[in-house]
Design a protein around this motif. Structure first.
Motif, PDB file in Angstrom:
ATOM      1  N   HIS A  92     -38.108 -26.616  10.512  1.00 30.92           N
ATOM      2  CA  HIS A  92     -36.661 -26.604  10.267  1.00 30.92           C
ATOM      3  C   HIS A  92     -36.200 -27.988   9.829  1.00 30.92           C
ATOM      4  CE1 HIS A  92     -32.516 -25.405  10.620  1.00 30.92           C
ATOM      5  NE2 HIS A  92     -32.277 -26.333  11.517  1.00 30.92           N
ATOM      6  N   GLN A  93     -36.530 -29.011  10.624  1.00 31.16           N
ATOM      7  CA  GLN A  93     -36.203 -30.405  10.287  1.00 31.16           C
ATOM      8  C   GLN A  93     -37.347 -31.284  10.744  1.00 31.16           C
ATOM      9  OE1 GLN A  93     -32.314 -30.866  12.323  1.00 31.16           O
ATOM     10  NE2 GLN A  93     -31.698 -31.753  10.368  1.00 31.16           N
ATOM     11  N   ASP A  94     -37.884 -32.057   9.830  1.00 29.06           N
ATOM     12  CA  ASP A  94     -38.948 -32.989  10.179  1.00 29.06           C
ATOM     13  C   ASP A  94     -38.317 -34.356  10.396  1.00 29.06           C
ATOM     14  OD1 ASP A  94     -41.212 -34.521  10.488  1.00 29.06           O
ATOM     15  OD2 ASP A  94     -42.294 -33.537   8.863  1.00 29.06           O
ATOM     16  N   LEU A  95     -38.138 -34.736  11.645  1.00 29.67           N
ATOM     17  CA  LEU A  95     -37.494 -35.992  12.013  1.00 29.67           C
ATOM     18  C   LEU A  95     -38.507 -36.997  12.548  1.00 29.67           C
ATOM     19  CD1 LEU A  95     -34.392 -34.329  13.676  1.00 29.67           C
ATOM     20  CD2 LEU A  95     -34.519 -35.368  11.408  1.00 29.67           C
ATOM     21  N   ARG A  96     -39.792 -36.816  12.187  1.00 28.14           N
ATOM     22  CA  ARG A  96     -40.823 -37.763  12.587  1.00 28.14           C
ATOM     23  C   ARG A  96     -40.657 -39.035  11.766  1.00 28.14           C
ATOM     24  NH1 ARG A  96     -45.808 -33.631  12.058  1.00 28.14           N
ATOM     25  NH2 ARG A  96     -44.489 -32.942  10.331  1.00 28.14           N
ATOM     26  N   LYS A  97     -40.914 -40.182  12.410  1.00 27.37           N
ATOM     27  CA  LYS A  97     -40.734 -41.483  11.770  1.00 27.37           C
ATOM     28  C   LYS A  97     -42.085 -42.107  11.448  1.00 27.37           C
ATOM     29  CE  LYS A  97     -36.568 -42.218  14.503  1.00 27.37           C
ATOM     30  NZ  LYS A  97     -35.964 -43.016  15.573  1.00 27.37           N
ATOM     31  N   ASP A  98     -42.072 -43.007  10.465  1.00 25.47           N
ATOM     32  CA  ASP A  98     -43.300 -43.688  10.069  1.00 25.47           C
ATOM     33  C   ASP A  98     -43.917 -44.488  11.206  1.00 25.47           C
ATOM     34  OD1 ASP A  98     -43.133 -42.649   7.513  1.00 25.47           O
ATOM     35  OD2 ASP A  98     -42.097 -44.405   6.697  1.00 25.47           O
ATOM     36  N   ASP A  99     -43.085 -44.968  12.147  1.00 24.08           N
ATOM     37  CA  ASP A  99     -43.603 -45.766  13.266  1.00 24.08           C
ATOM     38  C   ASP A  99     -44.171 -44.896  14.394  1.00 24.08           C
ATOM     39  OD1 ASP A  99     -41.395 -44.718  14.597  1.00 24.08           O
ATOM     40  OD2 ASP A  99     -40.460 -46.667  14.995  1.00 24.08           O
ATOM     41  N   GLY A 100     -44.194 -43.563  14.209  1.00 25.57           N
ATOM     42  CA  GLY A 100     -44.735 -42.665  15.234  1.00 25.57           C
ATOM     43  C   GLY A 100     -43.682 -42.030  16.114  1.00 25.57           C
ATOM     44  N   GLY A 101     -42.447 -42.503  16.056  1.00 22.97           N
ATOM     45  CA  GLY A 101     -41.375 -41.927  16.864  1.00 22.97           C
ATOM     46  C   GLY A 101     -40.850 -40.641  16.242  1.00 22.97           C
ATOM     47  N   GLY A 102     -39.788 -40.147  16.826  1.00 24.87           N
ATOM     48  CA  GLY A 102     -39.133 -38.966  16.294  1.00 24.87           C
ATOM     49  C   GLY A 102     -39.756 -37.663  16.760  1.00 24.87           C
ATOM     50  N   TRP A 103     -39.307 -36.581  16.158  1.00 20.67           N
ATOM     51  CA  TRP A 103     -39.751 -35.254  16.558  1.00 20.67           C
ATOM     52  C   TRP A 103     -39.637 -34.309  15.371  1.00 20.67           C
ATOM     53  CZ3 TRP A 103     -35.303 -37.666  18.101  1.00 20.67           C
ATOM     54  CH2 TRP A 103     -34.103 -37.108  17.667  1.00 20.67           C
ATOM     55  N   ALA A 104     -40.178 -33.116  15.545  1.00 19.75           N
ATOM     56  CA  ALA A 104     -40.054 -32.062  14.549  1.00 19.75           C
ATOM     57  C   ALA A 104     -39.287 -30.911  15.190  1.00 19.75           C
ATOM     58  CB  ALA A 104     -41.426 -31.593  14.087  1.00 19.75           C
ATOM     59  N   THR A 105     -38.304 -30.387  14.467  1.00 18.04           N
ATOM     60  CA  THR A 105     -37.578 -29.208  14.915  1.00 18.04           C
ATOM     61  C   THR A 105     -38.147 -28.011  14.165  1.00 18.04           C
ATOM     62  OG1 THR A 105     -35.571 -30.494  15.324  1.00 18.04           O
ATOM     63  CG2 THR A 105     -35.321 -28.115  15.165  1.00 18.04           C
ATOM     64  N   LEU A 106     -38.664 -27.055  14.930  1.00 18.93           N
ATOM     65  CA  LEU A 106     -39.270 -25.860  14.365  1.00 18.93           C
ATOM     66  C   LEU A 106     -38.437 -24.638  14.722  1.00 18.93           C
ATOM     67  CD1 LEU A 106     -43.004 -26.523  15.361  1.00 18.93           C
ATOM     68  CD2 LEU A 106     -41.836 -27.210  13.284  1.00 18.93           C
ATOM     69  N   LEU A 107     -38.742 -23.522  14.071  1.00 17.95           N
ATOM     70  CA  LEU A 107     -38.126 -22.241  14.383  1.00 17.95           C
ATOM     71  C   LEU A 107     -39.222 -21.296  14.850  1.00 17.95           C
ATOM     72  CD1 LEU A 107     -35.908 -21.803  11.173  1.00 17.95           C
ATOM     73  CD2 LEU A 107     -35.233 -22.774  13.380  1.00 17.95           C
ATOM     74  N   ASP A 108     -38.961 -20.557  15.931  1.00 15.81           N
ATOM     75  CA  ASP A 108     -39.924 -19.559  16.383  1.00 15.81           C
ATOM     76  C   ASP A 108     -39.843 -18.341  15.455  1.00 15.81           C
ATOM     77  OD1 ASP A 108     -37.870 -17.806  17.265  1.00 15.81           O
ATOM     78  OD2 ASP A 108     -38.233 -18.183  19.378  1.00 15.81           O
ATOM     79  N   PRO A 109     -40.671 -17.309  15.652  1.00 20.33           N
ATOM     80  CA  PRO A 109     -40.652 -16.165  14.724  1.00 20.33           C
ATOM     81  C   PRO A 109     -39.307 -15.448  14.599  1.00 20.33           C
ATOM     82  CG  PRO A 109     -42.685 -16.160  15.958  1.00 20.33           C
ATOM     83  CD  PRO A 109     -41.814 -17.236  16.572  1.00 20.33           C
ATOM     84  N   GLU A 110     -38.402 -15.627  15.565  1.00 19.56           N
ATOM     85  CA  GLU A 110     -37.078 -15.015  15.458  1.00 19.56           C
ATOM     86  C   GLU A 110     -36.009 -16.010  15.024  1.00 19.56           C
ATOM     87  OE1 GLU A 110     -35.846 -12.537  18.684  1.00 19.56           O
ATOM     88  OE2 GLU A 110     -37.536 -11.171  18.401  1.00 19.56           O
ATOM     89  N   GLY A 111     -36.402 -17.224  14.663  1.00 21.46           N
ATOM     90  CA  GLY A 111     -35.460 -18.207  14.146  1.00 21.46           C
ATOM     91  C   GLY A 111     -34.811 -19.098  15.177  1.00 21.46           C
ATOM     92  N   ASN A 112     -35.292 -19.089  16.416  1.00 19.32           N
ATOM     93  CA  ASN A 112     -34.749 -19.965  17.457  1.00 19.32           C
ATOM     94  C   ASN A 112     -35.324 -21.371  17.305  1.00 19.32           C
ATOM     95  OD1 ASN A 112     -33.313 -17.865  18.965  1.00 19.32           O
ATOM     96  ND2 ASN A 112     -35.371 -17.095  19.364  1.00 19.32           N
ATOM     97  N   GLU A 113     -34.440 -22.375  17.340  1.00 15.74           N
ATOM     98  CA  GLU A 113     -34.877 -23.753  17.208  1.00 15.74           C
ATOM     99  C   GLU A 113     -35.566 -24.246  18.474  1.00 15.74           C
ATOM    100  OE1 GLU A 113     -31.533 -22.968  16.968  1.00 15.74           O
ATOM    101  OE2 GLU A 113     -31.011 -23.285  14.886  1.00 15.74           O
ATOM    102  N   PHE A 114     -36.578 -25.106  18.294  1.00 10.18           N
ATOM    103  CA  PHE A 114     -37.190 -25.850  19.396  1.00 10.18           C
ATOM    104  C   PHE A 114     -37.781 -27.116  18.802  1.00 10.18           C
ATOM    105  CE2 PHE A 114     -40.565 -23.196  17.769  1.00 10.18           C
ATOM    106  CZ  PHE A 114     -41.725 -23.945  17.881  1.00 10.18           C
ATOM    107  N   CYS A 115     -37.960 -28.129  19.635  1.00 11.95           N
ATOM    108  CA  CYS A 115     -38.444 -29.421  19.158  1.00 11.95           C
ATOM    109  C   CYS A 115     -39.798 -29.744  19.753  1.00 11.95           C
ATOM    110  CB  CYS A 115     -37.453 -30.522  19.522  1.00 11.95           C
ATOM    111  SG  CYS A 115     -35.850 -30.324  18.706  1.00 11.95           S
ATOM    112  N   VAL A 116     -40.599 -30.462  18.956  1.00  9.46           N
ATOM    113  CA  VAL A 116     -41.884 -30.971  19.432  1.00  9.46           C
ATOM    114  C   VAL A 116     -41.794 -32.490  19.402  1.00  9.46           C
ATOM    115  CG1 VAL A 116     -44.376 -31.003  19.123  1.00  9.46           C
ATOM    116  CG2 VAL A 116     -43.066 -28.950  18.500  1.00  9.46           C
ATOM    117  N   LEU A 117     -41.887 -33.087  20.598  1.00 13.51           N
ATOM    118  CA  LEU A 117     -41.815 -34.535  20.768  1.00 13.51           C
ATOM    119  C   LEU A 117     -43.219 -35.119  20.818  1.00 13.51           C
ATOM    120  CD1 LEU A 117     -39.236 -34.448  23.708  1.00 13.51           C
ATOM    121  CD2 LEU A 117     -38.756 -34.408  21.258  1.00 13.51           C
TER     122      LEU A 117
END
Length: 136
Positions: free
Chosen positions: A95-120
């Motif tokens: 959904h949104q790739d908010l990972r940073k070049d320095d290794g910080g940040g996170w990725a926001t994904l959608l599950d199969p029904e479109g619910n957002e969740f983040c991976v830190l």
């Protein structure tokens, strides 16, 4: 006095499929005494220690707006990026790739029904050993 969370409920179009998918993501399982079956309108999954529970409930309406509540996940045995790839391979969508070049940040994904969740980042990727208690 305080209250405790009994479980987190997630509205779903297909409670069984969501419980299976999230069970694989989280390493949770169903209650063998009350298995989740296709067509069940409520499907609960439990963490290995039984303390954390997620209940998927079928509802007639579909998701129409951004979630007001979502899961923030941090991988246990792999890096954040490896976990993102695993989840994408399981059917999640970026959904949104908010990972940073320095290794910080996170990725926001959608599950199969479109619910957002983040991976830190995993704990091992964080410079502060207590950083897993907060979002980066």
């Amino acid at each position: 006095m305080v209250s405790r969370i009994m479980h987190t409920s997630v509205d779903s179009r297909n409670a069984h499929d969501q419980s299976v998918w999230w069970g694989r993501v989280l390493g949770f399982s169903e209650d063998p005494q009350d298995p989740n079956l296709p067509g069940h309108e409520e499907c609960m999954i439990f963490s290995p220690d039984g303390r954390t529970r997620v209940l998927f409930i079928e509802v007639p309406e579909g998701k129409t707006v951004k979630n007001r509540l979502h899961f923030d996940l941090y991988p246990q045995d792999v890096t954040r990026d490896e976990e993102v790839e695993r989840l994408l391979g399981m059917g999640a969508t970026m959904h949104q790739d908010l990972r940073k070049d320095d290794g910080g940040g996170w990725a926001t994904l959608l599950d199969p029904e479109g619910n957002e969740f983040c991976v830190l980042r995993s704990v091992s990727e964080r410079p502060d050993p207590y950083a897993h208690l907060v979002r980066d």
